[in-house]
Design a protein around this motif. Structure first.
Motif, short mmCIF file in Angstrom:
data_model
loop_
_atom_site.label_atom_id
_atom_site.label_comp_id
_atom_site.label_asym_id
_atom_site.label_seq_id
_atom_site.Cartn_x
_atom_site.Cartn_y
_atom_site.Cartn_z
N VAL B 16 49.65 32.34 33.05
CA VAL B 16 48.83 33.54 32.92
C VAL B 16 47.65 33.48 33.88
O VAL B 16 46.91 32.51 33.90
CB VAL B 16 48.32 33.68 31.46
CG1 VAL B 16 47.59 35.00 31.30
CG2 VAL B 16 49.47 33.56 30.49
N LEU B 17 47.50 34.53 34.67
CA LEU B 17 46.35 34.63 35.57
C LEU B 17 45.20 35.27 34.81
O LEU B 17 45.25 36.45 34.48
CB LEU B 17 46.71 35.47 36.79
CG LEU B 17 47.26 34.74 38.01
CD1 LEU B 17 47.73 35.73 39.04
CD2 LEU B 17 46.21 33.82 38.60
N ALA B 18 44.17 34.49 34.49
CA ALA B 18 43.03 35.04 33.75
C ALA B 18 42.03 35.67 34.71
O ALA B 18 41.42 36.69 34.41
CB ALA B 18 42.37 33.95 32.92
N VAL B 19 41.83 35.03 35.85
CA VAL B 19 40.92 35.56 36.86
C VAL B 19 41.69 35.58 38.18
O VAL B 19 42.24 34.56 38.59
CB VAL B 19 39.65 34.68 36.97
CG1 VAL B 19 38.76 35.18 38.09
CG2 VAL B 19 38.88 34.70 35.65
N ARG B 20 41.74 36.77 38.81
CA ARG B 20 42.64 36.94 39.96
C ARG B 20 41.89 37.03 41.27
O ARG B 20 41.94 38.03 41.95
CB ARG B 20 43.45 38.23 39.78
CG ARG B 20 44.31 38.24 38.54
CD ARG B 20 44.68 39.66 38.19
NE ARG B 20 45.38 39.69 36.92
CZ ARG B 20 46.71 39.89 36.82
NH1 ARG B 20 47.42 40.09 37.88
NH2 ARG B 20 47.28 39.90 35.63
N GLY B 21 41.14 35.98 41.61
CA GLY B 21 40.51 35.96 42.93
C GLY B 21 39.32 36.89 43.03
O GLY B 21 39.42 37.96 43.60
N ILE B 22 38.17 36.49 42.47
CA ILE B 22 37.02 37.38 42.53
C ILE B 22 35.97 36.83 43.50
O ILE B 22 35.81 35.63 43.66
CB ILE B 22 36.39 37.61 41.14
CG1 ILE B 22 35.91 36.32 40.50
CG2 ILE B 22 37.37 38.29 40.22
CD1 ILE B 22 35.11 36.56 39.25
N ASP B 23 35.29 37.76 44.16
CA ASP B 23 34.19 37.44 45.06
C ASP B 23 32.93 38.04 44.48
O ASP B 23 32.92 39.21 44.08
CB ASP B 23 34.43 38.06 46.44
CG ASP B 23 35.54 37.34 47.18
OD1 ASP B 23 35.32 36.18 47.56
OD2 ASP B 23 36.62 37.93 47.34
#
Lengths: 311, 366
Positions: B16-23
């Motif tokens: 499960v991707l909980a956080v998908r690459g945040i800036d």
């Protein structure tokens, strides 16, 4: 509830007052509760209080149980060297065994706590096995393991070139063996109690401590131990009592030998009272456990009362 | 004091991707609130900044240093938890000083810092009590005190007010704002409550499904939402969305809602939407305060129409009205004296100067 019942009976017509008061008495919660617990109270009285007083009575009789001799049995015991040996051995046995049971239980509880939830049940179940087997049976297995001529232990030792060890035949080794078996039997109980206590410590306390800068050891010292203090105290007290009064392991493994060097109060009382036929003296020996354990109970429970309202 | 930077941060739990690459760039002294529905990844993001969760990919920097593999205790951060996480066997003072004592600060210094924090939070008379003897609001103050005395580079708040009742929450919200005005420490604050986000933040980060939907000041998010999600999440009562399409009629651009109801667009809006295809399925976004009772002399860009109300909710200073339009339930705010009654007719005015037009398919605000 009780107040309401009384009010109602006061307003009832006079003619039925007597019967009504009986009914209200039954209606009262406390009366009903007492009646319901009465069978248990009677059972406890029959099985605990009666034998306790009977043994007090027994301890004041002479060997043939014909004559009242007051504290004569106790005076006799104080003069016997074996008695002081038993006192010393019981203390060594109980304290050493409880300390190691608590330590091993604490460590194993941490290990099990850190096993992923999936496999944890399996491990918990397996680790409890020593505690659920009746000790009289498991000690028999240990007896064979300790056998000087044919046992697995000595066979293995011989394999690495070490001399045979007289596991139950020499004072030091015999004491070591009975304590070892007692630890093996009792550590799972500590493990399961500590594991339950560990699980009740909120994860966020550890996270807060981690952010506050606590390392692994400081987290155990400042968070885990204080949070588990009550469980540790109760478990230790309980185990101290049970270990101090241990009978089966010593009885089966060494029967008190060699030369009475592993006797405990319970086994020595059995030796004197049942095997030696002096029941009043045996009763006196077993009564000695009461004051010693009472002091321990007072100390540990006082601490619980003091700390109890914190967590 | 330090800035915090997140670069393409990813968190994966098993599959499960909980956080998908945040800036995300958080400036020194800034108060940033991460807001979003539960499961949007905001708490996970905060816990990754704290070091309580490993990051799967990307970089986290505090004060310019990459801290990906630095344990929480060496990141010089302080965190306030949702359930306070006070040590139950320690007094308030011991709780607050725990971190300092572990770092072997001198006793006098510890005492000064506790006194100072206790005075700031108005808990001076509580310092010798145990957490169990405190109310929820007091525990919250102690948890904040524990963070303040450490004087860290960054404060992290994980839904700190959600265990308090509504009244206390408002009070503590103000308290947190006051504290930040005094200590000016960089703060990352997580909440699911958009009111908390709007009132506390210098900048709000709206998250959804592990992605950042929009970053902006509270006013930017309210008045210029970038997506339908942000438009509907920020503001209470929520923005109305009415299915519509654009239509040219009599040389003017109109937004057509039903066969009988169409509004001409004000010139500025008409110019902005000129290039939108006339066949696109669109949504007209209107905040409740832009649907009010009609006035005798409507301003330019305000259009009147008649409707029948379903329900009215008198709030005292205003009355919320609900009516149906094209199958959507619409909420408006009218003056209590406007004569709104349950089931009654009312002439309303929509302020198209403050309208939003959204693409129904993509959810983007045009």
């Amino acid at each position: 509830m009780a107040d309401v019942a009384i009010e109602r009976s006061a307003t009832a017509p006079r003619t039925v007052r007597k019967r009504a008061s009986l009914r209200t008495a039954l209606k009262r919660k406390s009366t009903a509760a007492f009646l319901m617990t009465l069978p248990l109270i009677l059972l406890i009285a029959l099985l605990v209080i009666y034998p306790a007083f009977y043994s007090l009575h027994l301890a004041t009789l002479n060997k043939s149980m014909q004559r009242f001799i007051g504290l004569g049995n106790f005076q006799f015991l104080f003069k016997r060297e074996t008695f002081w040996l038993v006192v010393e051995q019981s203390c060594i046995f109980a304290i050493t065994a409880v300390v190691f049971k608590a330590l091993i239980g604490f460590i194993v509880a941490h290990v099990v706590h850190n096993i992923p939830a999936k496999g944890q049940r399996k491990w918990r179940g397996m680790l409890l096995v020593p505690w659920v087997i009746p000790p009289a049976m498991s000690t028999l297995a240990w007896l064979w393991l300790f056998d000087p001529s044919y046992s697995a232990f000595n066979y293995l030792l011989a394999g690495v070139g070490v001399d045979r060890i007289p596991w139950t035949g020499e004072t030091g080794w015999a004491r070591f063996s009975v304590i070892l078996v007692n630890i093996w039997f009792g550590a799972p109980f500590f493990m399961i109690m500590y594991l339950a206590a560990l699980k009740s410590v909120p994860d966020q306390l550890y996270e807060a401590a981690a952010i506050d800068g606590a390392n692994w050891w400081q987290r155990i010292w400042y968070v885990t131990l204080p949070m588990m203090r009550n469980i540790i105290a109760i478990t230790t007290l309980f185990s101290l009592i049970v270990t101090f009064a241990n009978f089966d392991i010593v009885r089966i493994l060494t029967a008190g030998g060699p030369l009475d060097r592993t006797h405990m109060f319970a086994t020595w009382a059995f030796r004197i009272g049942i095997e030696g036929g002096d029941i009043p003296l045996g009763a006196s020996v077993s009564l000695f456990m009461v004051p010693i354990l009472a002091i321990a109970a007072v100390f540990i429970l006082r601490d619980i009362n003091k700390r109890g309202n914190e967590a | 004091m330090a800035d915090v930077t997140l670069r393409k941060v990813v968190k994966k739990y098993d599959d499960v991707l909980a956080v998908r690459g945040i800036d995300l760039d958080i400036a020194d002294h800034e108060f940033v609130v991460l807001v979003g529905p539960s499961g949007c990844g905001k708490s996970t993001t905060l816990r990754m900044i704290a070091g309580l969760e490993d990051i799967t990919d990307g970089d986290i920097m505090i004060g310019g240093d990459i801290v990906n593999d630095v344990p929480p205790k060496d990141r010089d951060i302080a965190m306030v938890f949702q359930n306070y996480a006070l040590y139950p066997h320690m007094t308030v003072a011991e709780n607050m000083s725990f971190g300092l004592r572990l770092k072997r600060y001198p006793k006098a210094e510890i005492k000064t810092r506790i006194d100072e924090a206790a005075r700031m939070l108005d808990i001076v008379e509580l310092v010798d009590r145990k957490p169990k003897q405190l109310s929820g609001g007091q525990r919250q103050r102690v948890a904040m005190g524990r963070a303040i005395v450490r004087n860290p580079k960054v404060f992290l708040f994980d839904e700190p007010l959600s265990n308090l009742d509504a009244k206390l929450r408002v009070q503590m919200r103000i308290e947190i704002k006051k504290v930040h005005q005094k200590v000016r420490t960089t703060t990352v604050y997580v909440t699911h409550d958009q009111v908390e986000a709007m009132t506390l933040a210098d900048r709000v980060v709206v998250m959804n499904h592990g992605r950042i939907e929009q970053i902006g000041t509270p006013n930017e998010l309210y008045h210029k939402p970038a997506t339908k999600f942000v438009a509907s999440f920020i503001g209470s009562p929520a923005m109305n969305f009415i299915p519509c399409r654009l239509e040219e009629s009599g040389g003017k651009l109109h937004v057509r809602i039903t066969d009988r109801l169409a509004f001409p667009l004000p010139p500025a809006r008409a110019a902005r939407y000129q290039s939108v295809s006339r066949t696109d399925r669109l949504l007209l976004g209107l905040r409740p305060e832009h649907i009010t009772e009609a006035s005798a002399h409507p301003e330019p860009g305000v259009e009147n129409f008649d409707t029948v109300l379903d329900v009215t909710e008198p709030m005292g200073m205003e009355t919320l009205i609900y009516f149906a339009l094209e199958g959507a339930q619409i909420c408006g705010r009218v003056n209590p004296n406007a004569g709104a009654v349950d089931g009654g007719p009312l002439r309303l005015a929509v302020d198209l100067n403050n309208m939003h037009l959204l693409n129904e398919g993509t959810g983007a605000v045009i």
